[in-house]
Design a protein around this motif. Structure first.
Motif, PDB file in Angstrom:
ATOM      1  N   GLU A   1      -4.147   4.713   7.998  1.00  0.00           N
ATOM      2  CA  GLU A   1      -4.809   4.997   6.726  1.00  0.00           C
ATOM      3  C   GLU A   1      -3.772   5.633   5.815  1.00  0.00           C
ATOM      4  O   GLU A   1      -3.090   6.570   6.217  1.00  0.00           O
ATOM      5  CB  GLU A   1      -6.004   5.937   6.926  1.00  0.00           C
ATOM      6  N   MET A   2      -3.633   5.099   4.613  1.00  0.00           N
ATOM      7  CA  MET A   2      -2.628   5.625   3.711  1.00  0.00           C
ATOM      8  C   MET A   2      -3.022   5.348   2.260  1.00  0.00           C
ATOM      9  O   MET A   2      -3.961   4.589   1.995  1.00  0.00           O
ATOM     10  CB  MET A   2      -1.266   4.996   4.007  1.00  0.00           C
ATOM     11  N   GLN A   3      -2.294   5.965   1.351  1.00  0.00           N
ATOM     12  CA  GLN A   3      -2.536   5.759  -0.073  1.00  0.00           C
ATOM     13  C   GLN A   3      -1.568   4.713  -0.626  1.00  0.00           C
ATOM     14  O   GLN A   3      -0.377   4.739  -0.333  1.00  0.00           O
ATOM     15  CB  GLN A   3      -2.371   7.067  -0.845  1.00  0.00           C
ATOM     16  N   LEU A   4      -2.118   3.788  -1.403  1.00  0.00           N
ATOM     17  CA  LEU A   4      -1.322   2.802  -2.113  1.00  0.00           C
ATOM     18  C   LEU A   4      -1.518   2.995  -3.618  1.00  0.00           C
ATOM     19  O   LEU A   4      -2.351   3.791  -4.051  1.00  0.00           O
ATOM     20  CB  LEU A   4      -1.725   1.383  -1.693  1.00  0.00           C
TER      21      LEU A   4
ATOM     22  N   LEU B   1      -3.635   6.097  -7.487  1.00  0.00           N
ATOM     23  CA  LEU B   1      -3.532   6.025  -6.032  1.00  0.00           C
ATOM     24  C   LEU B   1      -4.915   5.823  -5.432  1.00  0.00           C
ATOM     25  O   LEU B   1      -5.900   6.381  -5.919  1.00  0.00           O
ATOM     26  CB  LEU B   1      -2.907   7.305  -5.479  1.00  0.00           C
ATOM     27  N   PHE B   2      -4.994   5.012  -4.380  1.00  0.00           N
ATOM     28  CA  PHE B   2      -6.263   4.797  -3.698  1.00  0.00           C
ATOM     29  C   PHE B   2      -6.002   4.672  -2.200  1.00  0.00           C
ATOM     30  O   PHE B   2      -4.890   4.338  -1.762  1.00  0.00           O
ATOM     31  CB  PHE B   2      -6.980   3.556  -4.235  1.00  0.00           C
ATOM     32  N   TRP B   3      -7.035   4.952  -1.429  1.00  0.00           N
ATOM     33  CA  TRP B   3      -6.907   4.968   0.027  1.00  0.00           C
ATOM     34  C   TRP B   3      -7.262   3.604   0.601  1.00  0.00           C
ATOM     35  O   TRP B   3      -8.211   2.959   0.165  1.00  0.00           O
ATOM     36  CB  TRP B   3      -7.825   6.016   0.630  1.00  0.00           C
TER      37      TRP B   3
ATOM     38  N   GLY C   1       7.040 -12.699  10.557  1.00  0.00           N
ATOM     39  CA  GLY C   1       5.939 -12.567   9.601  1.00  0.00           C
ATOM     40  C   GLY C   1       4.856 -11.663  10.167  1.00  0.00           C
ATOM     41  O   GLY C   1       4.655 -11.600  11.391  1.00  0.00           O
ATOM     42  N   VAL C   2       4.176 -10.965   9.280  1.00  0.00           N
ATOM     43  CA  VAL C   2       3.107 -10.052   9.679  1.00  0.00           C
ATOM     44  C   VAL C   2       1.890 -10.320   8.798  1.00  0.00           C
ATOM     45  O   VAL C   2       2.019 -10.452   7.581  1.00  0.00           O
ATOM     46  CB  VAL C   2       3.528  -8.575   9.537  1.00  0.00           C
ATOM     47  N   ILE C   3       0.739 -10.455   9.429  1.00  0.00           N
ATOM     48  CA  ILE C   3      -0.513 -10.608   8.692  1.00  0.00           C
ATOM     49  C   ILE C   3      -1.150  -9.228   8.562  1.00  0.00           C
ATOM     50  O   ILE C   3      -1.459  -8.579   9.572  1.00  0.00           O
ATOM     51  CB  ILE C   3      -1.462 -11.578   9.414  1.00  0.00           C
ATOM     52  N   TRP C   4      -1.328  -8.794   7.318  1.00  0.00           N
ATOM     53  CA  TRP C   4      -1.883  -7.463   7.044  1.00  0.00           C
ATOM     54  C   TRP C   4      -3.289  -7.600   6.458  1.00  0.00           C
ATOM     55  O   TRP C   4      -3.558  -8.508   5.672  1.00  0.00           O
ATOM     56  CB  TRP C   4      -1.009  -6.706   6.042  1.00  0.00           C
ATOM     57  N   THR C   5      -4.159  -6.695   6.842  1.00  0.00           N
ATOM     58  CA  THR C   5      -5.476  -6.585   6.222  1.00  0.00           C
ATOM     59  C   THR C   5      -5.599  -5.208   5.573  1.00  0.00           C
ATOM     60  O   THR C   5      -5.084  -4.216   6.102  1.00  0.00           O
ATOM     61  CB  THR C   5      -6.602  -6.775   7.253  1.00  0.00           C
ATOM     62  N   PHE C   6      -6.265  -5.177   4.431  1.00  0.00           N
ATOM     63  CA  PHE C   6      -6.410  -3.939   3.660  1.00  0.00           C
ATOM     64  C   PHE C   6      -7.890  -3.738   3.332  1.00  0.00           C
ATOM     65  O   PHE C   6      -8.518  -4.626   2.735  1.00  0.00           O
ATOM     66  CB  PHE C   6      -5.620  -4.011   2.348  1.00  0.00           C
ATOM     67  N   LEU C   7      -8.413  -2.603   3.723  1.00  0.00           N
ATOM     68  CA  LEU C   7      -9.796  -2.235   3.399  1.00  0.00           C
ATOM     69  C   LEU C   7      -9.770  -1.000   2.513  1.00  0.00           C
ATOM     70  O   LEU C   7      -9.211   0.037   2.896  1.00  0.00           O
ATOM     71  CB  LEU C   7     -10.592  -1.961   4.679  1.00  0.00           C
ATOM     72  N   ASP C   8     -10.324  -1.124   1.312  1.00  0.00           N
ATOM     73  CA  ASP C   8     -10.359   0.000   0.375  1.00  0.00           C
ATOM     74  C   ASP C   8     -11.357   1.037   0.884  1.00  0.00           C
ATOM     75  O   ASP C   8     -12.564   0.778   0.947  1.00  0.00           O
ATOM     76  CB  ASP C   8     -10.772  -0.491  -1.019  1.00  0.00           C
ATOM     77  N   ILE C   9     -10.852   2.209   1.283  1.00  0.00           N
ATOM     78  CA  ILE C   9     -11.706   3.263   1.822  1.00  0.00           C
ATOM     79  C   ILE C   9     -11.725   4.477   0.899  1.00  0.00           C
ATOM     80  O   ILE C   9     -11.998   5.592   1.336  1.00  0.00           O
ATOM     81  CB  ILE C   9     -11.258   3.670   3.238  1.00  0.00           C
ATOM     82  N   THR C  10     -11.415   4.226  -0.386  1.00  0.00           N
ATOM     83  CA  THR C  10     -11.394   5.344  -1.331  1.00  0.00           C
ATOM     84  C   THR C  10     -12.754   6.026  -1.390  1.00  0.00           C
ATOM     85  O   THR C  10     -12.844   7.262  -1.384  1.00  0.00           O
ATOM     86  CB  THR C  10     -10.993   4.842  -2.732  1.00  0.00           C
TER      87      THR C  10
END
Length: 553
Positions: free
Chosen positions: A265-268, A275-277, A293-302
């Protein structure tokens, strides 16, 4: 003339002999020439025979090669044909005839297999241009068989003569219908998956060497960028700063190599800089190889983080409220017990012995009851005052106040509250201090409490200094004592309601005075600071804006 001697006769004989030798040599030369001519003729005849034999052998080999090539071309799995310069079909192999379903029917031209004459002419023009530039022509196109069914072919051709069409063209035709069907099916599948991935509730990114090879629509929306802008970009722009990007790269790479996955979990950072979590998860395309290669998933948990923060804040508030309740109960049980005990004792004395008590003692007993009631009343007033301040219902009515007259009165009132106090209180007001705009009632709360505390927490006596002076546009008030001081670790909690220092011992107090002071200072838009040394004393400094700068905080 006849010879006259033997020498002459011999000479004649020798000459005759020489003539004979010369004649024999000439005859021999003629014989050799004839022999050589005969031999050369025989050699020519032999050479001619050999040439004829060689040509016959070459003709046989050529015929064999042509027959073999004919067999190869005829039995090739791809269609092969030869077209004349005017586009007539001169020859086609069996694979081509079967490809177009010709059966035994003759094929004169390729035009009937095109879907339109316009396309046929277009291909012809392209072929002419390719041949003119010495290129091989190649194109995928859809054509039709004799029965009207359609197929996809890969058409490849070149001129027989270099850079010219006059000798005709040779063509190879491959049936790619199956491949085209698979491509169409793959395209449909990819479109379906693209639609699914773009409508996913999480952001998805394919990253190769920390650059975006593909991103879905949700990820682009999450960041506030057009999707096309993000593809091909490095990932450094996502992070709050370069150091955070580098640190994340080291941690993620180590985890991916070790376990093939990484979650955090981090801020982008959005396009706007906000900034959002996010909750991130990544896995390698090839096991344990992040470079593949890396497949990334991002879930906005702000929202979740905000809820968690609010929940923690609520828990802290509840904890503080519980502590406040505990302090209040402890304070009231302690502070009310003493005056209530005095009142109860005086009441019993008057009930049972009132008629026999001298008038002076009866008045003293009644005075003790009144003092106990006043003490409880003052404590309740402080609680109510603090409640109004916390609810922002405290009145602020600044008026011109003469500090030269008010401050000595505040010192005298503090002395009266602690008649048994042994500390000496001195008040010094700067002679040139002009009147200012203050709320006199709040000033009494501020300095009444500070002076009272200075006297109360100086049980060994000493001096209490109350100084007032002007510093630029502020009025500075300083109350310093030589009392018991405050433990350093407790200074940050001084202005909390019901907080009392751990070293006060049996000195009575409610823990409300400094909380009221802080609220009254804030109402003036001022500041208060404290400097204390344990066992050596405490100094409070209050800075209030004077004149028209005085305002509610």
């Amino acid at each position: 003339m006849l010879p006259s001697n033997g020498f002459t006769a011999n000479a004649l004989l020798i000459g005759s002999a020489l003539e004979m030798v010369l004649l024999s040599f000439a005859l021999a030369d003629r014989i050799n020439v004839a022999r050589r001519s005969s031999e050369q003729a025989q050699a020519r005849i032999a050479a001619e025979h050999a040439m004829v034999e060689m040509l016959s052998d070459s003709e046989r080999r050529l015929k064999t090669v042509l027959e073999e090539r004919e067999i190869v071309l005829e039995n090739s799995i791809v269609g092969i044909c030869f077209l004349t310069a005017d586009g007539r079909l001169r020859w086609a192999n069996r694979a081509m005839m079967e490809m177009f379903g010709a059966g035994g029917r003759p094929i004169v031209s390729m035009e009937p297999f095109y879907l339109s004459r316009a396309e046929y002419l277009e291909v012809g023009a392209e072929v002419a241009e390719a041949v003119a530039h010495g290129r091989t022509y190649e194109r995928e196109l859809q054509v039709q068989r004799f029965d009207g069914s359609r197929l996809w072919i890969l058409l490849t051709g070149k001129a027989v003569g270099q850079d010219a069409l006059h000798q005709g063209t040779v063509w190879i035709i491959r049936d790619i219908t199956r491949r085209k069907d698979l491509e169409a099916q793959l395209q449909r599948t990819m479109s379906e998956r693209e639609a699914i991935l773009n409508n996913a509730v999480v952001g998805i990114v394919l990253s190769v060497k920390r650059r975006h090879e593909w991103v879905n629509e949700k990820f682009a929306q999450m960041l506030g960028y057009p999707r096309q802008v993000l593809i091909g970009q490095g990932s450094d722009y996502l992070h709050p700063d370069t150091e955070a990007w580098q640190r994340f790269g080291v941690q993620a790479r180590a985890a991916l190599q070790a376990t093939n996955g990484y979650n955090c979990e981090m801020q982008l950072k959005r396009r706007t800089g906000e900034l959002f979590w996010v909750e991130m998860g990544g896995s390698c395309v090839k096991p344990n190889d992040p470079d593949s290669g890396v497949i990334w998933t991002f879930l906005d948990i702000t929202g979740r983080k905000k809820s968690e923060a609010e929940m923690r804040e609520a828990l802290e508030q509840q904890k503080a409220l519980n502590e406040l309740r505990s302090r209040f109960v402890a304070m009231t049980s302690h502070e009310f017990r003493t005056p209530l005990a005095a009142i109860l004792s005086a009441e019993e004395l008057l009930r049972h012995y009132g008629e026999r008590l001298p008038p002076q003692e009866r008045r003293e007993t009644l005075d003790s009851i009144a003092a106990g009631v006043q003490r409880m009343s003052r404590m309740l007033d402080r609680v109510l005052l603090l409640g109004r301040a916390d609810a922002q219902m405290l009145d602020f009515r600044p008026q011109e106040v003469d500090l030269h007259a008010l401050c000595p009165r505040l010192v005298e009132e503090a002395r009266q509250q602690h008649p048994q106090g042994s500390a000496k209180v001195e008040c010094r007001v700067a002679p040139d201090l002009p009147p200012g705009l203050y709320d006199e009632k709040l000033l009494r709360h501020i300095f009444g409490n500070l002076l009272s505390n200075a006297i109360k927490y100086s049980p060994a006596g000493g001096e209490v200094h109350f100084e007032i002076l002007r510093d630029a546009a502020d009025t500075v008030f300083r109350v310093a004592d030589q009392g018991i001081g405050i433990p350093p670790e407790e200074v940050p909690h001084l202005f909390e309601s019901f907080h009392r220092a751990s070293n006060v011992g049996d000195i009575q107090g409610t823990g409300l005075g400094l909380a009221i002071v802080k609220n009254a200072v804030d109402m003036h838009g001022g500041r208060i600071s404290v400097d204390s040394r344990l066992g050596a004393g405490t100094a409070f400094t209050v800075r209030l804006p004077a004149g028209d700068r005085a305002r509610p905080h």
